[in-house]
Scaffold this active site. Structure first.
Site, PDB file in Angstrom:
ATOM      1  N   HIS A 181       1.221  -1.194   0.057  1.00 52.42           N
ATOM      2  CA  HIS A 181      -0.161   0.381  -0.163  1.00 52.42           C
ATOM      3  C   HIS A 181       0.848   1.068  -0.574  1.00 52.42           C
ATOM      4  O   HIS A 181       0.707   2.540   0.459  1.00 52.42           O
ATOM      5  CB  HIS A 181      -0.925   0.255   0.871  1.00 52.42           C
ATOM      6  CG  HIS A 181      -1.889  -1.000   1.015  1.00 52.42           C
ATOM      7  ND1 HIS A 181      -3.427  -0.906   0.875  1.00 52.42           N
ATOM      8  CD2 HIS A 181      -1.899  -2.256   1.645  1.00 52.42           C
ATOM      9  CE1 HIS A 181      -3.901  -2.320   1.167  1.00 52.42           C
ATOM     10  NE2 HIS A 181      -3.176  -3.141   1.524  1.00 52.42           N
TER      11      HIS A 181
ATOM     12  N   ASN B 227     -10.420  -2.761   2.840  1.00 52.69           N
ATOM     13  CA  ASN B 227      -9.934  -2.918   1.158  1.00 52.69           C
ATOM     14  C   ASN B 227     -11.691  -2.611   0.769  1.00 52.69           C
ATOM     15  O   ASN B 227     -12.327  -2.702   0.615  1.00 52.69           O
ATOM     16  CB  ASN B 227      -9.474  -3.979   0.729  1.00 52.69           C
ATOM     17  CG  ASN B 227      -7.671  -4.537   1.247  1.00 52.69           C
ATOM     18  OD1 ASN B 227      -7.381  -3.596   1.309  1.00 52.69           O
ATOM     19  ND2 ASN B 227      -7.762  -5.606   1.565  1.00 52.69           N
TER      20      ASN B 227
ATOM     21  N   HIS C  80      -3.705   1.337  12.066  1.00 57.37           N
ATOM     22  CA  HIS C  80      -2.918  -0.408  13.229  1.00 57.37           C
ATOM     23  C   HIS C  80      -4.309  -0.761  13.608  1.00 57.37           C
ATOM     24  O   HIS C  80      -5.104  -0.089  14.259  1.00 57.37           O
ATOM     25  CB  HIS C  80      -2.285   0.350  14.055  1.00 57.37           C
ATOM     26  CG  HIS C  80      -1.889  -0.616  15.124  1.00 57.37           C
ATOM     27  ND1 HIS C  80      -1.858  -1.862  14.484  1.00 57.37           N
ATOM     28  CD2 HIS C  80      -1.702  -0.243  16.380  1.00 57.37           C
ATOM     29  CE1 HIS C  80      -1.681  -3.183  15.161  1.00 57.37           C
ATOM     30  NE2 HIS C  80      -1.245  -2.522  16.437  1.00 57.37           N
TER      31      HIS C  80
ATOM     32  N   TYR D 287       1.177  -4.483  12.427  1.00 55.09           N
ATOM     33  CA  TYR D 287       0.995  -2.744  11.806  1.00 55.09           C
ATOM     34  C   TYR D 287       1.823  -2.095  13.237  1.00 55.09           C
ATOM     35  O   TYR D 287       2.180  -0.719  12.508  1.00 55.09           O
ATOM     36  CB  TYR D 287      -0.628  -2.323  12.096  1.00 55.09           C
ATOM     37  CG  TYR D 287      -0.962  -2.807  10.680  1.00 55.09           C
ATOM     38  CD1 TYR D 287      -1.791  -3.956  10.798  1.00 55.09           C
ATOM     39  CD2 TYR D 287      -1.502  -1.976  10.167  1.00 55.09           C
ATOM     40  CE1 TYR D 287      -1.442  -4.813   9.436  1.00 55.09           C
ATOM     41  CE2 TYR D 287      -2.203  -3.027   8.345  1.00 55.09           C
ATOM     42  CZ  TYR D 287      -1.879  -3.733   8.389  1.00 55.09           C
ATOM     43  OH  TYR D 287      -2.843  -4.559   7.069  1.00 55.09           O
TER      44      TYR D 287
HETATM   45 FE1  HDD Z   1      -2.664  -4.996   5.443  1.00 61.19          FE
HETATM   46  C1  HDD Z   1      -1.190  -1.435   5.021  1.00 61.19           C
HETATM   47  C2  HDD Z   1      -5.602  -3.559   3.985  1.00 61.19           C
HETATM   48  C3  HDD Z   1      -3.538  -8.075   5.388  1.00 61.19           C
HETATM   49  C4  HDD Z   1       0.352  -5.668   7.227  1.00 61.19           C
HETATM   50  N1  HDD Z   1      -3.664  -3.516   4.364  1.00 61.19           N
HETATM   51  C5  HDD Z   1      -2.948  -1.637   4.571  1.00 61.19           C
HETATM   52  C6  HDD Z   1      -3.192  -0.410   4.424  1.00 61.19           C
HETATM   53  C7  HDD Z   1      -4.360  -1.567   4.379  1.00 61.19           C
HETATM   54  C8  HDD Z   1      -3.667  -2.627   3.985  1.00 61.19           C
HETATM   55  C9  HDD Z   1      -5.248  -1.151   3.569  1.00 61.19           C
HETATM   56  C10 HDD Z   1      -2.645   0.155   3.870  1.00 61.19           C
HETATM   57  C11 HDD Z   1      -2.948   1.456   5.356  1.00 61.19           C
HETATM   58  C12 HDD Z   1      -2.835   3.190   5.201  1.00 61.19           C
HETATM   59  O1  HDD Z   1      -3.461   3.671   3.953  1.00 61.19           O
HETATM   60  O2  HDD Z   1      -1.543   3.299   5.223  1.00 61.19           O
HETATM   61  N2  HDD Z   1      -4.240  -5.352   4.435  1.00 61.19           N
HETATM   62  C13 HDD Z   1      -5.171  -4.929   4.611  1.00 61.19           C
HETATM   63  C14 HDD Z   1      -6.830  -5.960   4.085  1.00 61.19           C
HETATM   64  C15 HDD Z   1      -6.304  -7.184   5.314  1.00 61.19           C
HETATM   65  C16 HDD Z   1      -4.760  -6.913   5.267  1.00 61.19           C
HETATM   66  C17 HDD Z   1      -7.790  -5.690   4.211  1.00 61.19           C
HETATM   67  C18 HDD Z   1      -6.694  -8.239   5.200  1.00 61.19           C
HETATM   68  C19 HDD Z   1      -7.656  -8.863   5.600  1.00 61.19           C
HETATM   69  N3  HDD Z   1      -1.671  -6.649   5.967  1.00 61.19           N
HETATM   70  C20 HDD Z   1      -2.596  -7.889   6.718  1.00 61.19           C
HETATM   71  C21 HDD Z   1      -1.789  -8.845   6.961  1.00 61.19           C
HETATM   72  C22 HDD Z   1      -0.372  -8.033   7.252  1.00 61.19           C
HETATM   73  C23 HDD Z   1      -0.205  -6.897   6.663  1.00 61.19           C
HETATM   74  C24 HDD Z   1      -2.165 -10.328   6.992  1.00 61.19           C
HETATM   75  C25 HDD Z   1       0.409  -8.912   8.192  1.00 61.19           C
HETATM   76  C26 HDD Z   1       0.426 -10.038   9.050  1.00 61.19           C
HETATM   77  N4  HDD Z   1      -0.688  -4.002   6.063  1.00 61.19           N
HETATM   78  C27 HDD Z   1       0.834  -4.895   6.805  1.00 61.19           C
HETATM   79  C28 HDD Z   1       1.554  -3.756   6.799  1.00 61.19           C
HETATM   80  C29 HDD Z   1       1.348  -2.605   6.602  1.00 61.19           C
HETATM   81  C30 HDD Z   1      -0.325  -2.795   5.560  1.00 61.19           C
HETATM   82  C31 HDD Z   1       2.930  -4.115   6.406  1.00 61.19           C
HETATM   83  C32 HDD Z   1       2.547  -1.729   5.132  1.00 61.19           C
HETATM   84  C33 HDD Z   1       1.559  -0.293   5.849  1.00 61.19           C
HETATM   85  C34 HDD Z   1       1.199  -0.732   7.567  1.00 61.19           C
HETATM   86  O3  HDD Z   1       0.862  -1.337   7.404  1.00 61.19           O
HETATM   87  O4  HDD Z   1       1.114   0.947   8.092  1.00 61.19           O
HETATM   88  O5  HDD Z   1       1.736  -3.905   8.146  1.00 61.19           O
END
Ligand code: HDD
Length: 693
Positions: free
Chosen positions: A75, A149, A340, A363
């Site tokens: 993202h 999402n 988060h 997060y």
């Molecule tokens: Fe995630 C970012 C949505 C599963 C780990 N995720 C991130 C963002 C969105 C989502 C919208 C962007 C937030 C922003 O605008 O800053 N992610 C989802 C959805 C998931 C999902 C709807 C499943 C239902 N994500 C998911 C899993 C993991 C992560 C299973 C790790 C085990 N996601 C992350 C992250 C991010 C992230 C690495 C990258 C930047 C951030 O968090 O802040 O932690």
């Protein structure tokens, strides 16, 4: 800050941090020392070496060297805006203690960030991809983040697979190719070996992955969460965002072209709409499931690759989200916002969904590296409007000056303040849990095909065709034919015909036997089954050249404005066009700088000389033909109809509106019909296979 937007509490709080470099400021160093000259280094002699003591240039370059922070690991590319959320009424109070969801008198400031998933921060807005829809509610009880999402289901069931999945979809490790695209070997290799991905992949192959606008897509919390009432009683909940403008998509060919014509297409669209006062709106809805019904479904509520069909559990409206203010600074706000999933407030809790549990770890962890330490909650965009008091101290970027003599609990020196247990404290839902320590997937997660089939069978024929074409495109880019064959083999378990159609397009043997899946439908899954029709904010290109029928064009443009559309007059060059009757009409855009893919509709006014000039310009002809090919509303009156003819646009096709009349005689029925065609978004039934554009 727009005048229309009320000054909510978050907006007012941000005033503390806003730095307005006014008209008449002196340039200073970070230390506030005024700088007399910033174009040359301090040197030993006019042509001599630079001196170490040049503190200004050293500071300037050092700061520049450190400007970048790591982009989000997923993202990375996004766009954000502030707004407010307000519940309609208090019906949900029976289920949750979260007053921001139940008290219509309470308006909660929010920050929303939309994003693509796979591409880098500098990639384009319109690849085939999931879109993030993350909302930070600055509630009076603390920050609540709904990090969702635009698909209601996810690709994997357990967060342990997230690094594998993301590594597979991201550009390949040897050469970092392709950028922001899922059409490559590693993703499809992963998918072919991991059938749990199938349902979300069906969504990815559908038009949902190509939103026309962030303002025209749904949002989903995805997981089953838990609402908790004041007495500690829980209810399962799924969160839904429904856009007021309806859910609409680009066509794939168009999306690819938009990536070049305007890589900031969705970002610009959001920004422009808010600047214009056309504030985007979504309705928050919930699906509620009583705890006693936990096992009443033929899938597991804890499995994030499953949705609850709306026909089974209706979505009940809760309140309205309105985005009304663009950020002042992209980096400070949109880049530094830290979402988060574990940011919850009393009344909302988690479930044991293993994907959610992993997210609750990831997060917080990711912000530590991305934002450089544990004090990211002090950043203006992340600060709650609720008061913050605790004994957490120090660390990089500490912004608070704690004046207390103590930083531990309990204490007597500071009167045992801050103390836990105050009214309104967060209490985790009391859930009985027992079991052997085990690294295993629950049997209840192992049906990978029923809901993929449900989605497929719920599509209209047009949507189904798009899915087949998307599979053919994506697998067609996969170089390893074994991977293609394995994906096709999986599709047999969804629908034999789907598998056969895909196989035919990608040169692998078509399977002859499929699985016998029960044919179920959920009309709510189709974007086209009951679309919202609206002209509001639709962009209309009005092609003009010298000799244009000025009266007719003015009438058309005024009518589109009146209906809330955004018409733009496009000339062969910038400046003005001279109308038939000799008036100069301002041009909004020059044809060479624009493309039909940046508009929702095209209109060609009359005026023989203007139309002759447009007919002589290949770009104008291409503009019209391409818009036609992409199913867009097309209107022409008077001599304008000749341009359609020259572009091989059949006036009898759906969504094409013509009138013989010129000038003041442009009929109301014509204007109404054009507005209807725009509101329909696309004429999906139009036949365009032989259009070369
Ligand atoms: Fe995630 C970012 C949505 C599963 C780990 N995720 C991130 C963002 C969105 C989502 C919208 C962007 C937030 C922003 O605008 O800053 N992610 C989802 C959805 C998931 C999902 C709807 C499943 C239902 N994500 C998911 C899993 C993991 C992560 C299973 C790790 C085990 N996601 C992350 C992250 C991010 C992230 C690495 C990258 C930047 C951030 O968090 O802040 O932690």
């Amino acid at each position: 800050m727009t005048d229309e937007a009320a000054r909510d509490r978050k907006d007012a709080q941000l005033d503390r941090d806003r730095v307005a470099d006014g008209d008449d400021e002196a340039l200073t160093t970070q230390q506030g020392v005024r700088v007399d000259h910033t174009d040359d280094s301090l040197k030993a002699g006019r042509r001599g070496p630079t001196l170490m003591e040049d503190f200004h240039v050293r500071e300037k370059i050092t700061h520049f060297d450190h400007e970048r922070i790591p982009e989000r690991v997923v993202h990375a590319r996004g766009a954000g805006a502030y707004g407010v959320f307000r519940p309609y009424d208090d019906w949900l109070a029976e289920f949750t203690a979260a007053s921001f969801l139940t008290d219509p008198a309470e308006e909660t400031p929010v920050f929303v960030r939309f994003s693509t998933v796979a591409g880098s921060r500098g990639s384009a807005d319109t690849p085939r991809d999931v879109r993030g829809f993350a909302t930070k509610f600055y509630t009076s009880a603390g920050n609540y983040d709904l990090v969702g999402n635009n698909f209601p289901v996810f690709f994997i069931q357990d967060g342990a697979k997230f690094p594998d999945f993301v590594h597979a979809v991201k550009p390949e490790p040897r050469n970092e190719i392709p950028q922001a695209a899922s059409a490559h070997d590693t993703l499809w290799d992963f998918v072919s070996l991991q059938p749990e991905t199938l349902h979300a992949i069906m969504w990815l192959m559908s038009d949902r992955a190509l939103p026309r606008s962030y303002r025209m897509m749904q949002g989903f919390g995805v997981h089953t969460f838990r609402l908790v009432d004041a007495a500690g009683h829980g209810t399962f909940v799924k969160f839904h965002w429904t856009p007021a403008l309806g859910t609409h998509s680009l066509v794939w060919e168009e999306a690819q072209q938009v990536s070049g014509a305007d890589p900031d297409f969705n970002r610009r669209d959001l920004w422009d709409a808010i600047e214009a006062g056309a504030f985007p709106e979504w309705e928050l809805g919930v699906q509620l499931v009583p705890e006693e019904d936990e096992f009443a479904f033929d899938f597991d509520l804890l499995d994030a690759t499953k949705l609850i069909p709306e026909e089974q559990v209706p979505v009940r409206p809760v309140g309205k989200l309105t985005l009304n203010r663009n950020p002042d600074n992209f980096f400070a706000e949109t880049e530094q916002v830290a979402f988060h999933t574990a940011n919850v407030v009393p009344g909302i809790d988690f479930t044991n969904d293993p994907l959610l549990q992993a997210r609750n770890f990831s997060y917080l962890d990711t912000q530590l590296i991305r934002l450089g330490g544990p004090n990211f909650a002090h950043l203006p965009v992340n600060r709650p409007v609720a008061e913050v008091h605790n004994d957490q101290r120090d660390g990089y970027g500490q912004h608070r000056i704690h004046t207390s003599a103590t930083s531990y609990n309990k204490n007597t020196i500071s009167g045992d303040s801050p103390a836990p247990g105050a009214a309104g404290s967060y209490r985790h839902y009391t859930e009985k849990v027992e079991g052997a320590k085990i690294r295993e997937r629950s049997e209840s997660f192992k049906d990978f095909y029923s809901q993929a089939a449900l989605f497929w069978h719920s599509m209209t024929p047009v949507e189904a065709d798009h899915i087949v074409a998307a599979y053919r495109f994506e697998l067609g880019k996969v170089t390893d034919k074994d991977i293609r064959a394995r994906v096709v083999d999986q599709l047999r378990f969804v629908d034999l015909e789907l598998a056969q159609r895909v196989a035919e397009g990608v040169g692998v043997p078509a399977p002859v036997e499929g699985a016998q899946m029960e044919r179920r439908m959920s009309p709510a899954l189709s974007q086209l089954s009951d679309p919202v029709r609206s002209v509001a904010t639709r962009k209309v290109a009005v092609l003009a050249a010298d000799g244009v029928d000025g009266t007719g064009m003015t009438r058309l443009v005024a009518d589109l404005h009146r209906r809330g559309a955004v018409p733009e007059v496009i000339g062969l060059v910038d400046g003005t066009v001279r109308s038939e009757s000799g008036e100069d009409v301002e041009v909004d855009r020059a044809l060479p700088t624009m493309a039909s893919v940046l508009y929702d509709a095209v209109a060609v006014p009359g005026g023989a000389d203007a139309v002759a000039a447009l007919r002589g310009d290949g770009r104008a002809l291409h503009f019209v033909a391409e818009a036609f090919k992409h199913g867009k509303a097309i209107a022409a009156f008077g001599a304008g109809t000749e341009l359609l003819e020259a572009a091989r646009v059949d006036p009898a096709e759906s969504g094409v509106v013509t009138a013989a009349a010129d000038g003041g005689d442009v009929p109301d029925a014509f204007l109404d019909a054009f507005a209807d065609a725009i509101a329909a978004h696309r004429a999906w039934d139009r036949r365009t296979d032989d259009i070369a554009a």
